[in-house]
Scaffold this active site. Structure first.
Site, PDB file in Angstrom:
ATOM      1  N   LYS A 208      46.878 -31.578  -1.005  1.00  0.00           N
ATOM      2  CA  LYS A 208      47.553 -32.490  -0.076  1.00  0.00           C
ATOM      3  C   LYS A 208      48.119 -33.692  -0.841  1.00  0.00           C
ATOM      4  O   LYS A 208      49.269 -34.044  -0.693  1.00  0.00           O
ATOM      5  CB  LYS A 208      46.541 -32.928   0.980  1.00  0.00           C
ATOM      6  CG  LYS A 208      47.076 -33.835   2.043  1.00  0.00           C
ATOM      7  CD  LYS A 208      46.015 -34.042   3.125  1.00  0.00           C
ATOM      8  CE  LYS A 208      46.357 -35.220   3.996  1.00  0.00           C
ATOM      9  NZ  LYS A 208      45.366 -35.430   5.067  1.00  0.00           N
ATOM     10  N   GLU A 214      40.401 -32.259 -10.224  1.00  0.00           N
ATOM     11  CA  GLU A 214      40.068 -30.851 -10.501  1.00  0.00           C
ATOM     12  C   GLU A 214      41.304 -29.967 -10.389  1.00  0.00           C
ATOM     13  O   GLU A 214      41.577 -29.127 -11.255  1.00  0.00           O
ATOM     14  CB  GLU A 214      39.011 -30.341  -9.496  1.00  0.00           C
ATOM     15  CG  GLU A 214      37.642 -30.968  -9.625  1.00  0.00           C
ATOM     16  CD  GLU A 214      37.477 -32.226  -8.785  1.00  0.00           C
ATOM     17  OE1 GLU A 214      38.493 -32.881  -8.453  1.00  0.00           O
ATOM     18  OE2 GLU A 214      36.317 -32.562  -8.460  1.00  0.00           O
ATOM     19  N   GLY A 270      42.067 -32.395   5.288  1.00  0.00           N
ATOM     20  CA  GLY A 270      41.849 -31.277   4.365  1.00  0.00           C
ATOM     21  C   GLY A 270      40.991 -30.174   4.974  1.00  0.00           C
ATOM     22  O   GLY A 270      41.333 -28.991   4.913  1.00  0.00           O
ATOM     23  N   ARG A 271      39.869 -30.565   5.575  1.00  0.00           N
ATOM     24  CA  ARG A 271      38.950 -29.539   6.091  1.00  0.00           C
ATOM     25  C   ARG A 271      39.420 -28.932   7.412  1.00  0.00           C
ATOM     26  O   ARG A 271      38.772 -28.060   7.957  1.00  0.00           O
ATOM     27  CB  ARG A 271      37.544 -30.125   6.222  1.00  0.00           C
ATOM     28  CG  ARG A 271      37.455 -31.384   7.059  1.00  0.00           C
ATOM     29  CD  ARG A 271      36.092 -32.045   6.888  1.00  0.00           C
ATOM     30  NE  ARG A 271      35.993 -33.330   7.564  1.00  0.00           N
ATOM     31  CZ  ARG A 271      36.395 -34.490   7.056  1.00  0.00           C
ATOM     32  NH1 ARG A 271      36.959 -34.508   5.866  1.00  0.00           N
ATOM     33  NH2 ARG A 271      36.241 -35.611   7.724  1.00  0.00           N
ATOM     34  N   GLU A 356      31.137 -32.906   6.194  1.00  0.00           N
ATOM     35  CA  GLU A 356      32.065 -33.958   5.782  1.00  0.00           C
ATOM     36  C   GLU A 356      32.562 -34.702   7.025  1.00  0.00           C
ATOM     37  O   GLU A 356      32.914 -35.872   6.956  1.00  0.00           O
ATOM     38  CB  GLU A 356      33.235 -33.369   4.981  1.00  0.00           C
ATOM     39  CG  GLU A 356      33.769 -34.338   3.945  1.00  0.00           C
ATOM     40  CD  GLU A 356      34.823 -33.736   3.024  1.00  0.00           C
ATOM     41  OE1 GLU A 356      35.672 -32.969   3.493  1.00  0.00           O
ATOM     42  OE2 GLU A 356      34.798 -34.045   1.822  1.00  0.00           O
ATOM     43  N   HIS A 387      15.695 -11.222   4.234  1.00  0.00           N
ATOM     44  CA  HIS A 387      14.804 -10.895   3.115  1.00  0.00           C
ATOM     45  C   HIS A 387      14.621 -12.070   2.184  1.00  0.00           C
ATOM     46  O   HIS A 387      14.139 -11.905   1.072  1.00  0.00           O
ATOM     47  CB  HIS A 387      15.342  -9.672   2.377  1.00  0.00           C
ATOM     48  CG  HIS A 387      15.354  -8.456   3.250  1.00  0.00           C
ATOM     49  ND1 HIS A 387      14.349  -7.528   3.255  1.00  0.00           N
ATOM     50  CD2 HIS A 387      16.240  -8.077   4.215  1.00  0.00           C
ATOM     51  CE1 HIS A 387      14.627  -6.590   4.153  1.00  0.00           C
ATOM     52  NE2 HIS A 387      15.763  -6.909   4.756  1.00  0.00           N
ATOM     53  N   LYS A 507      33.628 -40.180  -7.441  1.00  0.00           N
ATOM     54  CA  LYS A 507      34.911 -39.919  -8.112  1.00  0.00           C
ATOM     55  C   LYS A 507      35.255 -41.062  -9.058  1.00  0.00           C
ATOM     56  O   LYS A 507      35.649 -40.852 -10.196  1.00  0.00           O
ATOM     57  CB  LYS A 507      36.037 -39.858  -7.066  1.00  0.00           C
ATOM     58  CG  LYS A 507      36.332 -38.512  -6.484  1.00  0.00           C
ATOM     59  CD  LYS A 507      37.692 -38.606  -5.768  1.00  0.00           C
ATOM     60  CE  LYS A 507      37.723 -37.737  -4.538  1.00  0.00           C
ATOM     61  NZ  LYS A 507      38.883 -37.953  -3.690  1.00  0.00           N
TER      62      LYS A 507
HETATM   63  C1  G6Q Z   1      38.712 -32.649   3.304  1.00  0.00           C
HETATM   64  C2  G6Q Z   1      38.698 -33.550   2.174  1.00  0.00           C
HETATM   65  C3  G6Q Z   1      38.686 -32.893   0.807  1.00  0.00           C
HETATM   66  C4  G6Q Z   1      40.043 -32.495   0.272  1.00  0.00           C
HETATM   67  C5  G6Q Z   1      39.919 -32.228  -1.216  1.00  0.00           C
HETATM   68  C6  G6Q Z   1      41.209 -31.799  -1.851  1.00  0.00           C
HETATM   69  O1  G6Q Z   1      38.772 -32.980   4.456  1.00  0.00           O
HETATM   70  O2  G6Q Z   1      39.727 -34.457   2.319  1.00  0.00           O
HETATM   71  O3  G6Q Z   1      37.845 -31.785   0.733  1.00  0.00           O
HETATM   72  O4  G6Q Z   1      40.530 -31.381   0.952  1.00  0.00           O
HETATM   73  O5  G6Q Z   1      39.440 -33.379  -1.850  1.00  0.00           O
HETATM   74  O6  G6Q Z   1      42.202 -32.754  -1.677  1.00  0.00           O
HETATM   75  P1  G6Q Z   1      43.691 -32.454  -2.003  1.00  0.00           P
HETATM   76  O7  G6Q Z   1      44.184 -31.385  -1.091  1.00  0.00           O
HETATM   77  O8  G6Q Z   1      44.445 -33.732  -1.818  1.00  0.00           O
HETATM   78  O9  G6Q Z   1      43.754 -31.965  -3.434  1.00  0.00           O
END
Ligand code: G6Q
Length: 542
Positions: A208, A214, A270-271, A356, A387, A507
């Site tokens: 996003k 990462e 994001g989620r 989250e 199990h 972070k």
């Molecule tokens: C979700 C969070 C988080 C996000 C990641 C990746 O709700 O905001 O999990 O999706 O940190 O972020 P980017 O899509 O910006 O790389």
């Protein structure tokens, strides 16, 4: 008039008094007193059947829980979300994942602009691209068709795509391979590309913000790997990389043609983004038609959530039941147990969605919450969990409400397998609820000393969710069910379910520490003695 803190409201106090009484009641007793309970305490909607009768609730409990929802203004909060109000107050954003699956004819405005046409424009662009990759019309730099699709993303830009790919693998185009790289650990990338060639590989860089450490690190390694495999010609990037992002500027800077960028918007968290352009890998895997069916599934659950009276409303009931155990029975977790191998990543996906979102300790007005909030969600597909950790659910000292998810039909009929699988769903829920008394154990001829070890106390609650068969549409419904259950809980706790400030501190510290790990000269450190000595030890041995 501002609302009182949750635990000072009359609806809450009434529920609290009632909860004390309910602790003395057993599921065994409640079923014995009301033989119709197993049929009555069920809801069927949008093709999902929920049996919530094996919960430690009575009609009175449900009435009081609904009273808490009313007093918390749940109706108004649902409307505010669907209307596009900026309910994510700490980021001043609308929360409109429901717009991602709204039909073309709907109008949902953010800052006065209808966002639905934009959503459909992106979906059409995704479909055009997905069709090209699926048919082989999209060629790599050397003219070969794409065989491998690698999604690079993390968190919300990874968990939804992986879960959906695994869940819908049955519907996927099998001559394409799909891989997902998320971890900054180089092993993730190295293993993803070790047996494939760059000329047949397409990377989807899903971020996003396009700033996530990462993802950008993995994307740069992917770029190097691609160029190394294709003779270093920079023009290859356009054929082997596309971006999914809200940040066109950084996408262009990376060298990806913005014509190959699929956008979304700041009102998609994001989620909550697996049904936005972040789902491009899903669409390439299962095709636009199946993707649209998934969106239709999401949408039908959205409509159900928005329009169904709360006592018949699946996400509201599930949200209230979770709140009941979290706040009145000291339950710290919820186990999600899909009896469907394709849903093997569903619990991992739900961990982010739920934790989250509702792992918050302050209310919207910044005061400390007066009650417990989001429980830990976890789980594994059945029957594997039986199990390993089910022992603790059956005989441990903690109360762990369980969601069992099963299907009437399997996508892979094989002898007696499916009946066996489903027999286990029903058996586990029954065993948890009703257990086995000392008398029963004794009557089986168990020696006295062994009896206590073999007693099952029972009275352990569970939901059973059944659907006909796992289709893209059903997956959309299931995800939306949990999204809105999370919303219901967050709305009552009066927390911001849509921000995630808790991920920030680590972070910031990591980027500071990275400099200290990499510096040639001994760094001057301002850490506590533990952190400083760990850093020194790593520097010495790396
Ligand atoms: C979700 C969070 C988080 C996000 C990641 C990746 O709700 O905001 O999990 O999706 O940190 O972020 P980017 O899509 O910006 O790389």
């Amino acid at each position: 008039m501002p609302l009182l803190p949750l635990n000072e409201r009359s609806s809450w106090k009434a529920l609290q008094t009632h909860a004390e009484k309910m602790k003395a009641h057993t599921l065994h007793g409640m079923f014995a007193a009301d033989p119709g309970r197993g049929e009555r305490l069920t809801v069927e909607a949008e093709g999902l059947f929920l049996d919530y009768s094996k919960n430690r609730v009575t009609d009175e409990t449900l009435k009081l829980l609904l009273g808490v929802a009313e007093e918390a203004g749940l109706h108004g909060k649902i409307e505010a979300m669907f209307r596009g109000d900026k309910i994510n107050i700490t980021e001043n954003r609308a929360v409109l994942h429901v717009a991602l699956r709204a039909p073309k004819t709907e109008k949902i405005a953010v800052d006065g602009e209808n966002v639905v046409p934009d959503v459909h424009a992106v979906l059409e662009k995704m479909a055009g691209f997905a069709d090209k990759v699926r048919s082989g019309a999209w060629k790599g730099h050397t003219g070969k068709r794409i065989r491998n699709v690698i999604n690079i993303g993390i968190g919300g830009s990874d968990l939804g795509p992986v879960m959906a790919y695994e869940a819908l693998k049955h519907y996927s185009q099998r001559d394409l391979s799909f891989r997902f790289v998320s971890n900054v650990d180089g092993t993730d990338f190295a293993e993803a590309v070790r047996d494939i060639n760059a000329d047949e590989t397409l990377f989807l860089v899903a971020s996003k913000t396009f700033t996530t450490q990462e993802t950008m690190t993995n994307a740069l390694s992917a770029r190097e790997w691609t160029l190394a495999g294709l003779g270093g010609d920079e023009s290859a990037v356009a054929k082997h990389f596309v971006a999914i992002s809200t940040n066109a500027k950084l996408v262009a800077q990376f060298g990806i043609d913005t014509a190959n960028m699929f956008g979304f918007w700041d009102w998609v968290g994001g989620r909550y983004s697996m049904d936005s352009a972040i789902g491009l890998s899903t669409m390439i895997a299962i095709g636009p038609e199946n993707f649209n069916a998934m969106l239709a599934g999401f949408h039908s659950m959205d409509v159900h959530f928005r329009t169904t009276p709360f006592e018949k409303n699946l996400p509201v009931l599930m949200g209230l039941l979770t709140l009941w155990y979290t706040d009145f029975f000291d339950a710290q977790t919820v186990a999600v147990l899909p009896y469907e191998q394709y849903l093997k990543r569903f619990p991992a996906y739900l961990q982010q969605l739920t934790m989250e979102s509702n792992g918050k300790h302050v209310t919207l007005d910044g005061t400390h919450v007066a009650t417990e909030t989001g429980p830990v969600y976890w789980g594994e597909p059945g029957t594997n969990g039986q199990h390993s950790f089910y022992q603790l659910i059956h005989q441990g000292t903690r109360l762990i409400p369980c969601d069992f998810i099963g299907f009437a039909k399997t996508l892979n009929p094989l002898g007696r397998h499916h009946d066996m699988l489903m027999a286990n769903v029903f058996a586990q829920a029954e065993a948890l609820a009703f257990g086995k008394t000392a008398e029963q154990v004794k009557a089986e001829g168990t020696p006295d000393w062994l009896v206590p070890h073999r007693v099952f106390e029972g009275n352990r609650p569970s939901n059973v969710i059944l659907a006909e068969v796992l289709t893209p549409e059903v997956l959309g419904k299931l995800v939306a069910l949990y999204e809105h259950s999370v919303f219901t809980q967050g709305a009552i706790w009066n927390i911001d379910s849509f921000d995630q400030w808790g991920v920030e501190l680590g972070k910031v510290l990591a980027s500071k520490i990275l400099g200290e790990l990499e510096s040639a000269a001994e760094p001057e450190m301002m850490h506590d003695s533990s952190t400083a000595s760990l850093i020194r030890r790593y520097r010495k041995s790396k």
